[in-house]
Design a protein around this motif. Sequence first.
Motif, PDB file in Angstrom:
ATOM      1  N   ASP A   1     -12.261  -5.005 -10.802  1.00 20.48           N
ATOM      2  CA  ASP A   1     -12.581  -4.176  -9.643  1.00 20.48           C
ATOM      3  C   ASP A   1     -13.852  -4.637  -8.936  1.00 20.48           C
ATOM      4  N   GLY A   2     -14.862  -5.061  -9.707  1.00 19.43           N
ATOM      5  CA  GLY A   2     -16.109  -5.533  -9.118  1.00 19.43           C
ATOM      6  C   GLY A   2     -15.917  -6.773  -8.259  1.00 19.43           C
ATOM      7  N   TYR A   3     -14.922  -7.572  -8.586  1.00 20.78           N
ATOM      8  CA  TYR A   3     -14.614  -8.757  -7.785  1.00 20.78           C
ATOM      9  C   TYR A   3     -13.842  -8.371  -6.521  1.00 20.78           C
ATOM     10  N   ILE A   4     -12.804  -7.561  -6.671  1.00 17.46           N
ATOM     11  CA  ILE A   4     -11.941  -7.272  -5.520  1.00 17.46           C
ATOM     12  C   ILE A   4     -12.526  -6.245  -4.557  1.00 17.46           C
ATOM     13  N   ASP A   5     -13.577  -5.533  -4.967  1.00 16.40           N
ATOM     14  CA  ASP A   5     -14.149  -4.475  -4.136  1.00 16.40           C
ATOM     15  C   ASP A   5     -14.493  -4.951  -2.728  1.00 16.40           C
ATOM     16  N   ASN A   6     -15.010  -6.157  -2.600  1.00 17.33           N
ATOM     17  CA  ASN A   6     -15.367  -6.644  -1.258  1.00 17.33           C
ATOM     18  C   ASN A   6     -14.361  -7.664  -0.722  1.00 17.33           C
ATOM     19  N   LYS A   7     -13.168  -7.679  -1.293  1.00 18.26           N
ATOM     20  CA  LYS A   7     -12.097  -8.581  -0.847  1.00 18.26           C
ATOM     21  C   LYS A   7     -10.970  -7.818  -0.145  1.00 18.26           C
ATOM     22  N   VAL A   8     -11.143  -6.518   0.030  1.00 19.50           N
ATOM     23  CA  VAL A   8     -10.083  -5.671   0.583  1.00 19.50           C
ATOM     24  C   VAL A   8      -9.905  -5.938   2.075  1.00 19.50           C
ATOM     25  N   THR A   9      -8.659  -6.186   2.462  1.00 25.35           N
ATOM     26  CA  THR A   9      -8.328  -6.332   3.880  1.00 25.35           C
ATOM     27  C   THR A   9      -7.526  -5.134   4.382  1.00 25.35           C
ATOM     28  N   ARG A  10      -6.953  -4.353   3.461  1.00 20.18           N
ATOM     29  CA  ARG A  10      -6.212  -3.155   3.873  1.00 20.18           C
ATOM     30  C   ARG A  10      -6.268  -2.095   2.768  1.00 20.18           C
ATOM     31  N   TRP A  11      -6.866  -0.952   3.110  1.00 24.60           N
ATOM     32  CA  TRP A  11      -6.930   0.193   2.205  1.00 24.60           C
ATOM     33  C   TRP A  11      -5.695   1.064   2.414  1.00 24.60           C
ATOM     34  N   LYS A  12      -5.260   1.721   1.361  1.00 26.38           N
ATOM     35  CA  LYS A  12      -4.182   2.719   1.481  1.00 26.38           C
ATOM     36  C   LYS A  12      -4.805   3.982   2.062  1.00 26.38           C
ATOM     37  N   ASP A  13      -4.119   4.610   2.978  1.00 28.79           N
ATOM     38  CA  ASP A  13      -4.623   5.843   3.571  1.00 28.79           C
ATOM     39  C   ASP A  13      -4.228   7.013   2.661  1.00 28.79           C
ATOM     40  N   ILE A  14      -5.038   7.238   1.655  1.00 29.97           N
ATOM     41  CA  ILE A  14      -4.754   8.266   0.648  1.00 29.97           C
ATOM     42  C   ILE A  14      -4.820   9.662   1.267  1.00 29.97           C
ATOM     43  N   ILE A  15      -5.734   9.869   2.182  1.00 27.41           N
ATOM     44  CA  ILE A  15      -5.851  11.191   2.804  1.00 27.41           C
ATOM     45  C   ILE A  15      -4.586  11.516   3.592  1.00 27.41           C
ATOM     46  N   ALA A  16      -4.060  10.563   4.334  1.00 24.47           N
ATOM     47  CA  ALA A  16      -2.798  10.792   5.057  1.00 24.47           C
ATOM     48  C   ALA A  16      -1.668  11.053   4.064  1.00 24.47           C
ATOM     49  N   LEU A  17      -1.679  10.338   2.944  1.00 23.04           N
ATOM     50  CA  LEU A  17      -0.673  10.557   1.903  1.00 23.04           C
ATOM     51  C   LEU A  17      -0.775  11.985   1.365  1.00 23.04           C
ATOM     52  N   ILE A  18      -1.976  12.423   1.051  1.00 24.85           N
ATOM     53  CA  ILE A  18      -2.188  13.773   0.530  1.00 24.85           C
ATOM     54  C   ILE A  18      -1.617  14.819   1.498  1.00 24.85           C
ATOM     55  N   ASP A  19      -1.777  14.572   2.777  1.00 26.26           N
ATOM     56  CA  ASP A  19      -1.273  15.517   3.782  1.00 26.26           C
ATOM     57  C   ASP A  19       0.248  15.646   3.776  1.00 26.26           C
TER      58      ASP A  19
END
Length: 180
Positions: free
Chosen positions: A96-114
């Motif tokens: 996780d410490g490596y990929i944390d700053n390699k993200v190009t697309r986050w999942k929209d968890i808040i929209a999912l929760i809705d």
Amino acid sequence: MITVQHRFLDHQINPKVETLIIGTFNPETADNDAEFFYGRTRNYLWRLLPTAFGKADLKGASKQEKLDFIKQHKIDLTDLIEEIKVEEGQEANYYDGYIDNKVTRWKDIIALIDTLPNLKRVCFTRKTFSDIPNMKRQLLNIQKYCENKGIAFKALTTPARFYREDKQTEWTRFLLDGHR
């Protein structure tokens, strides 16, 4: 740089889910033998979940058995990250410490929760955030959103690396809160 997508991007969340388990990332690479979320050898989620409900261990069970279990218990799984861009040779780096700053697309968890009207609890499969500032920022927004909606949110000890009774107790308490 190489773009790596999440292995289970096509997983559809059950709209009747009451418990949502959020992880970080599961890369779509040849080196990844997981057939479903938390399916790698050194992950014990599929022992923790069934044990909490007094059911048989599903570690090593088929994807369909796991899907049947989560449907029956109104649990579902997602990850924070949909896509990363990494250096060649790092496609299967799960740290996780490596990929944390390699993200190009986050999942929209808040929209999912809705989209989940029965959601009662959300957890993240990690307790510490010191080496993942970007994920931490995402999670704090999710936690605040859950609190505003009256949905329990908790960071739990990772299901990876080992299985212990205190880890089982923590997961069982979270999963069964209100079910006893």
